[in-house]
Structure formats: C-alpha cells, structure tokens
Design a protein around this motif. Structure first.
Motif, PDB file in Angstrom:
ATOM      1  N   UNK A  53      72.333  57.015  27.993  1.00  0.00           N
ATOM      2  CA  UNK A  53      72.400  57.865  29.177  1.00  0.00           C
ATOM      3  C   UNK A  53      73.202  57.137  30.248  1.00  0.00           C
ATOM      4  N   UNK A  54      74.337  57.714  30.638  1.00  0.00           N
ATOM      5  CA  UNK A  54      75.142  57.170  31.717  1.00  0.00           C
ATOM      6  C   UNK A  54      74.473  57.541  33.037  1.00  0.00           C
ATOM      7  N   UNK A  55      73.988  56.550  33.771  1.00  0.00           N
ATOM      8  CA  UNK A  55      73.191  56.843  34.962  1.00  0.00           C
ATOM      9  C   UNK A  55      74.001  57.545  36.044  1.00  0.00           C
ATOM     10  N   UNK A  56      75.289  57.223  36.168  1.00  0.00           N
ATOM     11  CA  UNK A  56      76.117  57.880  37.185  1.00  0.00           C
ATOM     12  C   UNK A  56      76.317  59.353  36.839  1.00  0.00           C
ATOM     13  N   UNK A  57      76.593  59.649  35.572  1.00  0.00           N
ATOM     14  CA  UNK A  57      76.771  61.049  35.171  1.00  0.00           C
ATOM     15  C   UNK A  57      75.456  61.804  35.233  1.00  0.00           C
ATOM     16  N   UNK A  58      74.348  61.126  34.915  1.00  0.00           N
ATOM     17  CA  UNK A  58      73.044  61.772  35.038  1.00  0.00           C
ATOM     18  C   UNK A  58      72.773  62.156  36.489  1.00  0.00           C
ATOM     19  N   UNK A  69      66.964  63.544  42.115  1.00  0.00           N
ATOM     20  CA  UNK A  69      67.636  62.387  41.520  1.00  0.00           C
ATOM     21  C   UNK A  69      66.681  61.207  41.434  1.00  0.00           C
ATOM     22  N   UNK A  70      66.931  60.343  40.450  1.00  0.00           N
ATOM     23  CA  UNK A  70      66.152  59.121  40.322  1.00  0.00           C
ATOM     24  C   UNK A  70      64.770  59.303  39.750  1.00  0.00           C
ATOM     25  N   UNK A  71      64.504  60.422  39.078  1.00  0.00           N
ATOM     26  CA  UNK A  71      63.189  60.637  38.481  1.00  0.00           C
ATOM     27  C   UNK A  71      62.996  59.737  37.250  1.00  0.00           C
ATOM     28  N   UNK A  72      61.727  59.579  36.830  1.00  0.00           N
ATOM     29  CA  UNK A  72      61.424  58.752  35.663  1.00  0.00           C
ATOM     30  C   UNK A  72      61.650  59.486  34.342  1.00  0.00           C
ATOM     31  N   UNK A  73      61.958  60.772  34.403  1.00  0.00           N
ATOM     32  CA  UNK A  73      62.186  61.552  33.183  1.00  0.00           C
ATOM     33  C   UNK A  73      63.492  62.318  33.311  1.00  0.00           C
ATOM     34  N   UNK A 115      57.410  63.970  28.460  1.00  0.00           N
ATOM     35  CA  UNK A 115      58.482  63.504  29.337  1.00  0.00           C
ATOM     36  C   UNK A 115      59.376  62.520  28.595  1.00  0.00           C
ATOM     37  N   UNK A 116      60.668  62.561  28.909  1.00  0.00           N
ATOM     38  CA  UNK A 116      61.652  61.723  28.225  1.00  0.00           C
ATOM     39  C   UNK A 116      62.339  60.814  29.244  1.00  0.00           C
ATOM     40  N   UNK A 117      61.939  59.552  29.330  1.00  0.00           N
ATOM     41  CA  UNK A 117      62.585  58.627  30.273  1.00  0.00           C
ATOM     42  C   UNK A 117      64.054  58.404  29.917  1.00  0.00           C
ATOM     43  N   UNK A 118      64.908  58.161  30.905  1.00  0.00           N
ATOM     44  CA  UNK A 118      66.318  57.912  30.606  1.00  0.00           C
ATOM     45  C   UNK A 118      66.549  56.681  29.740  1.00  0.00           C
ATOM     46  N   UNK A 119      65.617  55.731  29.764  1.00  0.00           N
ATOM     47  CA  UNK A 119      65.797  54.472  29.037  1.00  0.00           C
ATOM     48  C   UNK A 119      65.147  54.475  27.660  1.00  0.00           C
ATOM     49  N   UNK A 120      64.745  55.624  27.150  1.00  0.00           N
ATOM     50  CA  UNK A 120      64.084  55.679  25.849  1.00  0.00           C
ATOM     51  C   UNK A 120      65.004  55.237  24.715  1.00  0.00           C
ATOM     52  N   UNK A 121      64.407  54.779  23.631  1.00  0.00           N
ATOM     53  CA  UNK A 121      65.154  54.363  22.440  1.00  0.00           C
ATOM     54  C   UNK A 121      65.235  55.568  21.503  1.00  0.00           C
ATOM     55  N   UNK A 122      66.221  56.421  21.737  1.00  0.00           N
ATOM     56  CA  UNK A 122      66.264  57.723  21.101  1.00  0.00           C
ATOM     57  C   UNK A 122      67.209  57.762  19.900  1.00  0.00           C
ATOM     58  N   UNK A 123      67.059  58.852  19.143  1.00  0.00           N
ATOM     59  CA  UNK A 123      67.995  59.216  18.089  1.00  0.00           C
ATOM     60  C   UNK A 123      68.219  60.719  18.184  1.00  0.00           C
ATOM     61  N   UNK A 202      81.336  70.291  34.786  1.00  0.00           N
ATOM     62  CA  UNK A 202      82.149  69.757  33.687  1.00  0.00           C
ATOM     63  C   UNK A 202      82.246  68.244  33.768  1.00  0.00           C
ATOM     64  N   UNK A 203      82.428  67.696  34.980  1.00  0.00           N
ATOM     65  CA  UNK A 203      82.525  66.246  35.133  1.00  0.00           C
ATOM     66  C   UNK A 203      81.222  65.565  34.757  1.00  0.00           C
ATOM     67  N   UNK A 204      80.090  66.208  35.043  1.00  0.00           N
ATOM     68  CA  UNK A 204      78.787  65.604  34.745  1.00  0.00           C
ATOM     69  C   UNK A 204      78.390  65.777  33.288  1.00  0.00           C
ATOM     70  N   UNK A 205      78.777  66.889  32.676  1.00  0.00           N
ATOM     71  CA  UNK A 205      78.319  67.202  31.322  1.00  0.00           C
ATOM     72  C   UNK A 205      79.359  66.912  30.250  1.00  0.00           C
ATOM     73  N   UNK A 206      80.642  66.863  30.632  1.00  0.00           N
ATOM     74  CA  UNK A 206      81.712  66.693  29.658  1.00  0.00           C
ATOM     75  C   UNK A 206      82.251  67.993  29.102  1.00  0.00           C
ATOM     76  N   UNK A 207      81.622  69.129  29.416  1.00  0.00           N
ATOM     77  CA  UNK A 207      82.051  70.424  28.892  1.00  0.00           C
ATOM     78  C   UNK A 207      83.157  70.981  29.782  1.00  0.00           C
ATOM     79  N   UNK A 208      84.413  70.709  29.410  1.00  0.00           N
ATOM     80  CA  UNK A 208      85.563  71.114  30.216  1.00  0.00           C
ATOM     81  C   UNK A 208      86.273  72.322  29.614  1.00  0.00           C
ATOM     82  N   UNK A 209      85.515  73.284  29.186  1.00  0.00           N
ATOM     83  CA  UNK A 209      86.095  74.552  28.738  1.00  0.00           C
ATOM     84  C   UNK A 209      86.890  75.153  29.898  1.00  0.00           C
ATOM     85  N   UNK A 210      88.159  75.526  29.679  1.00  0.00           N
ATOM     86  CA  UNK A 210      88.989  75.981  30.804  1.00  0.00           C
ATOM     87  C   UNK A 210      88.492  77.232  31.512  1.00  0.00           C
TER      88      UNK A 210
END
Length: 290
Positions: A53-58, A69-73, A115-123, A202-210
């Motif tokens: 999880x990129x904290x700036x994009x989150x 912003x800055x929540x634990x989940x 709840x899903x913390x941003x720092x979880x060890x996910x797959x 789009x900048x936050x999610x990466x979805x840059x559909x025109x």
C-alpha cells in the motif's frame, strides 16, 4: 451469473502489473473480439503475494473519496484499487472474449470480514468467475480476494457488461441480483463534484481511462464531457454512509455522473443512492453488518 469452469491455472506475479500497457493492449485487441456468453474458459487465477500500500496514494484516495485520512484500516473500497491491475491484465488478455473498449462496470458486491490495516501481510487473488447472458449483451464476473495469513479478509465480485445485440433485443426483465426500484430515499446532502474529480481519482487509483479525464477524451467515446469513475461514486457514498468493520456492501451502477455536476446523496437505514437532475439514480446500494 451462470456457473463456469474453474480458472485453468494459477499464475503468481512478482509485482503488480502496470496499467497503461494493459489499457493500450485491451484497446488494440477490442475490435477483434466478438462477445458471447459461451466463449469458453475464464482464464488463469492471478495471485500477487505481498501487495504494498503506497501511503501517499492511499491518502490521496481517501481525500478524493471523502474518507478520513490516517485511519488504522483501509477504506472498504480500497482493496478493489489494489486488485484492479490484476483484473485489467485478465480483461485485456487476447484470450478474454469481451472487448475492453466499451466494457461497463455494472455492479460490485463487497464482503469485508474484518478491518484491514494498511500494513497487513496480504495476498491478492483475482480471477474471472465466468460469463453470463445479459438482456443487453454478455456480462463477466471478476472476483477479487484479499487474504491475510491464508484467511480471506476481504472479497468482492464485480460484473462488467459488453453490450451487443441479443435474442431478447433488450426487452427482457431485470437481471438476477438486480433489485426492483423502490421509493426514492430521503435526501441527505447535495454534492457538486468538480471537473477534475476524474483526474484526481485516476492519480490515486491508477485507473486512467480517458472517459474520466477530460471533456475532449470523453467525447471520443460518445460522452458530452468527462464522467466520474463508478468506483468513485460508490466510495464517496460509503464514506458518507459509514460501514462496520465486518460488512457486506452491494452497489449497482445505473447511469454515469457527468463532471462537473450536481448530485444528491440520499440514504435511509442501510440503503443509499446518488441521484442527479430529475431524480435519475446514478448508483444505488446497501450496507449491512456481516
């Protein structure tokens, strides 16, 4: 959705795919595809160990969608952002039978088990669960699962529609899972999404559909001006509505939101909707404790 064979293989990825080349590949292959609901196997199951999880994009995502912003989940919709590049790799592949251009996100169902913390060890696991006939074409279901220590902690099922002529020619009744429209929900507040909401999301999610970025690029695809991402509309509603740590969410995308624009957020109990001029419903959904 109709039943479908299991994905044919598991492919483990070393990193999240880059979205821009996938969008380009999907656009180039789209004219070669002829959608139909019996088009064969759904393709591989993609697995991404350790998505980061990129904290700036989150934080940018939280701001544009209205989450604190800055929540634990993570926000309840954010794992969709993590899984979206994998879904795009599947839907832009040569073997995927539906054309990426014109594909419409029609619904999403989310179950967050805790709840899903941003720092979880996910797959992450993403796969196409199959195709089904729709009164307006063919619909694909894409499943995303987020695991922590082997346990599924978040999962979603999105449907994407490729429009084409069908035997019913659009005259059949409502699809399975669609709810009959009820009385309008009471208005809570009015929102005025700005013309740059699509670019910010789009900048936050990466979805840059025109279709979401500029009036000119949206007009190339038949829209009078840019339209908001469907996942922005549902995230914005859920940020206002709130969700428990363990929750089930269902949202149906019914009409695009033109940018800039004026919409009304309405809610009562576990139900919510976003309405435009004349009471037109853009998104309708519900939240319940899981």
């Amino acid at each position: 959705m109709t039943s479908a064979p299991a994905p044919s293989a598991e492919v483990r990825l070393a990193a999240s795919p880059a979205l821009a080349p996938l969008l380009a590949r999907g656009a180039l292959l789209s004219p070669l595809k002829r959608p139909r609901p019996d088009a064969g196997r759904p393709g591989p199951r993609l697995v991404l160990p350790g998505p980061r999880v990129n904290t700036a994009r989150l934080a940018a995502y939280e701001r544009v969608c209205g989450f604190p912003t800055g929540e634990d989940a993570l926000p309840v919709t954010y794992p969709h952002v993590l899984g979206f590049p994998l879904a795009m790799r599947l839907m832009s592949a040569p073997g995927f039978p539906l054309p990426l251009l014109g594909l419409v996100h029609t619904s999403i169902g989310i179950t967050r088990h805790r709840a899903t913390p941003p720092t979880g060890d996910y797959e992450l696991t993403v796969y196409v669960d199959g195709l089904a006939p729709h009164r307006r074409g063919t619909e694909a279901a894409v499943v995303t699962e987020l695991r922590d220590g082997g346990d599924v902690v978040w999962e979603s099922r999105s449907t994407y529609l490729a429009r084409h002529r069908t035997a019913s020619d659009g005259t059949a009744g409502r699809q399975e899972g669609e709810k009959e429209p009820g009385a309008p929900l009471p208005a809570v507040e009015e929102w005025r999404p700005a013309g740059d909401v699509g670019r910010r999301y789009a900048a936050a999610s990466g979805d840059r559909n025109p279709i979401h970025l500029y009036p000119l690029t949206a007009r190339l695809f038949g829209f009078p001006r840019a339209i908001a991402h469907g996942m922005w509309t549902v995230a914005r509603c859920l940020a206002a509505h709130g969700t428990p740590d363990a929750a089930r969410v269902r949202a149906d995308f019914r009409a695009p939101v033109l940018l800039p624009g004026t919409v009304t957020y309405a809610a009562a109990g576990g139900r919510f909707e976003l309405r435009g001029e004349g009471g037109r419903v853009h998104v309708a959904g519900e939240v319940e404790a899981a």
